[in-house]
Design an enzyme around this catalytic site. Structure first.
Site, PDB file in Angstrom:
ATOM      1  N   ASN A  78       0.802  -1.191   0.095  1.00 38.54           N
ATOM      2  CA  ASN A  78      -0.045  -0.119   0.182  1.00 38.54           C
ATOM      3  C   ASN A  78       0.856   1.193   0.168  1.00 38.54           C
ATOM      4  O   ASN A  78       0.222   2.568   0.318  1.00 38.54           O
ATOM      5  CB  ASN A  78      -0.975   0.143   1.149  1.00 38.54           C
TER       6      ASN A  78
ATOM      7  N   TYR B 147       3.206   3.453  -2.608  1.00 40.84           N
ATOM      8  CA  TYR B 147       3.830   3.665  -3.955  1.00 40.84           C
ATOM      9  C   TYR B 147       5.474   3.487  -3.923  1.00 40.84           C
ATOM     10  O   TYR B 147       5.951   3.732  -2.896  1.00 40.84           O
ATOM     11  CB  TYR B 147       3.423   4.827  -4.521  1.00 40.84           C
TER      12      TYR B 147
ATOM     13  N   VAL C 237       1.518   7.372   0.426  1.00 47.48           N
ATOM     14  CA  VAL C 237       0.984   5.946   0.998  1.00 47.48           C
ATOM     15  C   VAL C 237      -0.289   6.192   0.580  1.00 47.48           C
ATOM     16  O   VAL C 237      -0.904   7.157   0.303  1.00 47.48           O
ATOM     17  CB  VAL C 237       0.877   6.515   2.622  1.00 47.48           C
ATOM     18  N   CYS C 238      -0.895   4.792   0.457  1.00 46.52           N
ATOM     19  CA  CYS C 238      -2.130   4.676  -0.154  1.00 46.52           C
ATOM     20  C   CYS C 238      -3.197   3.761   0.661  1.00 46.52           C
ATOM     21  O   CYS C 238      -3.135   2.741   0.712  1.00 46.52           O
ATOM     22  CB  CYS C 238      -2.116   4.142  -1.587  1.00 46.52           C
ATOM     23  N   ILE C 239      -3.730   4.674   1.473  1.00 49.07           N
ATOM     24  CA  ILE C 239      -4.923   4.202   2.392  1.00 49.07           C
ATOM     25  C   ILE C 239      -5.969   4.953   2.255  1.00 49.07           C
ATOM     26  O   ILE C 239      -5.809   6.336   2.013  1.00 49.07           O
ATOM     27  CB  ILE C 239      -4.482   3.990   3.914  1.00 49.07           C
TER      28      ILE C 239
END
Lengths: 167, 675
Positions: free
Chosen positions: A81, A83, A88-90
């Site tokens: 999660n 990249y 941060v990809c949440i």
């Protein structure tokens, strides 16, 4: 009176300083600019990231808390999660409306109720339990799903690097 | 360091060129002629001029801004690239006029633009900085005055030139500087607003509104300017390709401004009309920190229909983005619930995607009711019935006694578990009743079927009308997990079966009443506690076929009219308890999804989720189990009821009887009052 965003960030900073949650340290980079924070996150116990101390940057928009901040790992990170460039990809960091991964319900998105503390705790739990559905880092997702041992190994390396102990 | 070297090199080259010219011609005038005739010399001089411009820029930056912040620098570089590209495009349009003077003018334009951008960033920064020195204000005021003056002068020059010598490239400059002037005015307005805000002790609630209107007005002026520019350019020269991007940005900004203003106005009017001010008592109790700004709420607070309280100004700025409660995401644009919903909501317009009868796709959702209870997490809405599956059992013709064996069982088990919620049950029964072809005499009023005393003080959710939700909202409203959805559907089936059972019961009562209406009524008083308990058993008794004997006896003693009603009340009350199941379940279903976002969420929702999740989770297992048992027989009830009746009936009526006795003994005072 200063701006609402600034006041809220100062309040959150105060709160985080007075009651720091376990394994998290966060604060503005400089006292002049409360809109850029640095946060240190310790890898949760019982996970491959255990023992690591990860440096992250939080950049707040001027209309915070109406819009979510952006967060990225400054140190190296290999996680489904996160990249490859550290972002941060949440879902908690996504404003309702935009949905980069096309799977999030608006219920999990950003709202002013959220805070820096909650974001950081979410990131801790993200480290503990990757969500391989979203897959910001496809390689990491794939490895996490198919070759857990190797993933754990890489995570251990990253932990060592984060502590400056590499080799 | 590199810059210093480059500057020095350029200076040295210029010196060399000039010295060379003077060395060859020995006099001033011939040297100048020599330099202007020689291309290499001119190139060197142009480079020198460029270097000087940059030096001047740095100096001015030092004077007006001091050290640039990283983000300002980033913006500046990003915008400069666009501007340079567009300037090159402009050169192609005006290639006939191409001359050093022309290039110099464009450079000046670019130069001034940079300072406008920087000024904009700097003034925006005011809102973010905890400390502003007097130097900041001096610089800001000086810079804004300087930029305003220069812009005005240059607009004037361009206007005069155009008037005297006709349309030329000066037209472009005129419009560019006019737009820069509006930008300066916007920045000045913002600066003044920020200053007022900084000076006042209390937060200035209306600042955002003023800022919005300032932007709207200047956005409008810019749009008009660009449109005029476009028209004139197309008439005089050609299509101004270089102005497309800024024009598009301006138009987009203006459009956004308009929508912001509309949203803001709507939010304000909604807040003034729909939501009550929070009373001091409400502010006193518990945590009175506004969750948006994390400040204490003293005055000027609004209470949303979901009982969450916020600062009016915080809420307004959030409502410009989204019309939901920040805490529970309830859609606040729904009208608040009528105090006692008597009318079932119209069932006509169903959502476009009708739910398939029984095969449940994983993404099938049940939208949450707007009236989520206070702890309402997004998925927690009581289950509603927008896409009710086709009924398993066709409505009974009145008077035909068809026993519904599974229903009492479901009622008993589900009712015994979990805390019932009156509101959802009420909604459920109201929504469903009309669809069942009920015998008219027993259209009992909601308060009676759901006696409030049975369920404590639970808030009543508002009337639900899903016809106004679009598909996206509905999809967004449903939970993530298939499991949640399935359990909810099972619950719905249970409720469905119970409702069927209630109707069958009612039909039986009508029959019995008809049969017994001739003999005079002996015992008309059901108001004693004995009467009510007898009534309770009567209510339980006739639920099966085998009660043809028991029913009349119970009824006979209790009196015809009241007992019929009383047992009718008892029937749906069991139903009410089950119907409450789904809502508790919804809460639990939402729990994990919120928790899934992290322990952070748990921190916040700990208080709210944990009390409900304990009983709720027990409800999940219980009621889903009962849902299964209930729904399956319910579907096949009309075919093989005879097989099922005896065994199920016995134990279920037993359980029911016990439960009803419990209820009646608990609540006899109220019941007496009621009757």
């Amino acid at each position: 009176m200063a701006g609402a965003a600034l006041k809220r960030l100062m309040a959150e900073y105060r709160q985080l300083t007075l009651n720091p949650p376990d394994g998290i340290l966060a604060g503005p980079l400089t006292e002049e600019n409360f809109f850029e924070w640095e946060a240190f996150i310790t890898g949760p116990e019982g996970t491959p990231f255990e023992g690591g101390v990860f440096t992250t940057r939080l950049v707040f928009p001027h209309d915070y808390p109406l819009s979510p901040p952006k967060m990225r790992f400054i140190c190296e990170m290999f996680h489904p999660n996160v990249y490859p460039d550290g972002r941060v990809c949440i879902s908690i960091l996504h404003a309702p409306g935009d949905d980069p991964m096309g799977y999030e319900s608006s219920a999990e998105r950003w709202s002013p109720v959220q805070s820096v503390e909650k974001i950081l705790l979410s990131v801790v739990s993200m480290l503990a339990e990757p969500n391989d559905e979203s897959g910001a880092n496809v390689d990491a997702s794939k490895m996490w799903r198919e070759n857990r041992e190797k993933f754990n190994e890489i995570a251990k390396q990253i932990v060592k690097k984060s502590l400056g102990l590499f080799n | 360091m590199r810059e210093v070297v480059l500057t020095a090199a350029s200076l040295a080259l210029t010196g060399a060129v000039v010295a060379n010219a003077y060395y060859q011609k020995h006099q001033f005038y011939p040297s100048v002629v020599y330099i202007t005739k020689s291309s290499p010399s001119m190139a060197v001089l142009y480079i020198q001029a460029f270097v000087l411009v940059i030096l001047l820029g740095k100096m001015m930056r030092k004077v007006f801004f001091g050290q640039l912040r990283a983000s300002e620098m980033e913006h500046l570089i990003e915008r400069s690239w666009y501007a340079v590209t567009e300037t090159c495009l402009a050169f192609t349009v005006f290639r006939d006029d191409f001359s050093p003077r022309f290039v110099a003018q464009f450079t000046l334009l670019l130069f001034l633009k940079c300072f406008h951008w920087l000024a904009e960033d700097r003034i925006d920064y005011m809102e973010r900085s905890p400390v502003l020195s007097w130097l900041f204000h001096v610089r800001a005021v000086l810079l804004l005055m300087f930029l305003g003056m220069v812009d005005a002068i240059l607009v004037h020059v361009a206007y005069n030139t155009t008037m005297q010598s006709g349309a030329s490239v000066q037209l472009v400059f005129g419009f560019e500087y006019a737009i820069l002037l509006t930008i300066v005015v916007t920045i000045q307005m913002k600066y003044i607003l920020h200053i007022i805000d900084l000076r006042s002790e209390n937060p200035w609630d209306n600042k955002a509104v003023y800022l919005l209107y300032t932007e709207l007005i200047t956005g409008f002026i810019k749009t008009v300017l660009y449109s005029c520019f476009m028209v004139i350019m197309i008439k005089v020269h050609t299509f101004p390709l270089f102005a497309i991007r800024p024009m598009y940005l301006t138009l987009r900004g203006f459009k956004k401004c308009i929508s912001d203003v509309i949203m803001s106005r709507r939010a304000i009017s909604n807040m003034n009309t729909l939501y009550p001010d929070a009373t001091p008592e409400e502010l006193q109790q518990g945590d009175n920190v506004c969750i948006i700004c994390r400040e204490e709420m003293m005055t000027g607070c609004k209470k949303l229909p979901c009982n969450h309280i916020f600062h009016t100004s915080c809420l307004r700025s959030w409502f410009q983005r989204q019309q939901t409660c920040p805490t529970c995401r309830m859609d606040v644009l729904r009208p608040p619930p009528p105090p006692q919903p008597q009318q079932p909501p119209p069932r006509g317009p169903q959502p476009p995607f009708g739910f398939p009868p029984m095969g449940i796709p994983p993404n099938m959702g049940i939208p949450p009711a707007p009236g989520v209870p206070p702890q309402g997490l997004p998925n927690a809405g009581p289950v509603m019935f927008p896409g009710w599956p086709p009924m398993g059992i066709p409505p009974m013709p009145p008077g035909q006694p068809l026993p519904m064996a599974p229903a009492p069982g479901a009622a008993a088990s589900a009712g015994a578990s979990g805390l019932p919620q009156q509101g959802s049950a009420q909604d459920a029964s109201q929504t469903q009743m009309p669809g069942f072809g009920m015998p008219p005499p027993f259209m009992f009023p909601p308060p009676f079927m759901m006696p409030p005393f049975m369920f404590g003080d639970l808030s009543t959710p508002p009337n639900v009308d899903f016809s106004s939700l679009n598909v996206e909202q509905l999809v967004a409203a449903e939970g993530q997990e298939r499991q949640n959805v399935e359990t909810r559907i099972n619950m719905l089936r249970t409720v469905h079966a119970l409702l069927d059972a209630a109707i069958v019961q009612l039909n039986q009562y009508t029959q019995m009443i008809n049969a017994h209406s001739q003999p005079p009524i002996n015992v008309p008083q059901p108001s004693t506690s004995a009467g009510t308990s007898g009534l309770g058993t009567a209510g339980a008794g006739p639920s099966g076929l085998g009660t043809a004997v028991a029913g009349p006896s119970g009824l006979g003693s209790a009196g015809v009219g009241p007992s019929g009603l009383g047992s009718a009340g008892a029937g749906p009350s069991g139903l009410g308890t089950t119907a409450a199941g789904p809502s508790g379940l919804g809460t639990v279903g939402a729990g994990p999804s919120e928790l899934g976002t992290g322990a952070a969420a748990a921190e916040e929702t700990k208080e709210e989720v944990s009390p409900t999740s304990q009983p709720g989770s027990s409800t999940v297992s219980d009621s889903s189990a009962s849902g299964d048992t209930a729904s399956n027989p319910a579907v096949s009830a009309d075919t093989d009821t005879s097989q099922m009746e005896p065994d199920l009936n016995d134990e279920n009526s037993e359980i029911r009887r016990r439960r009803l006795e419990r209820f009646s003994s608990q609540d006899s005072p109220e019941k007496d009052k009621k009757e």
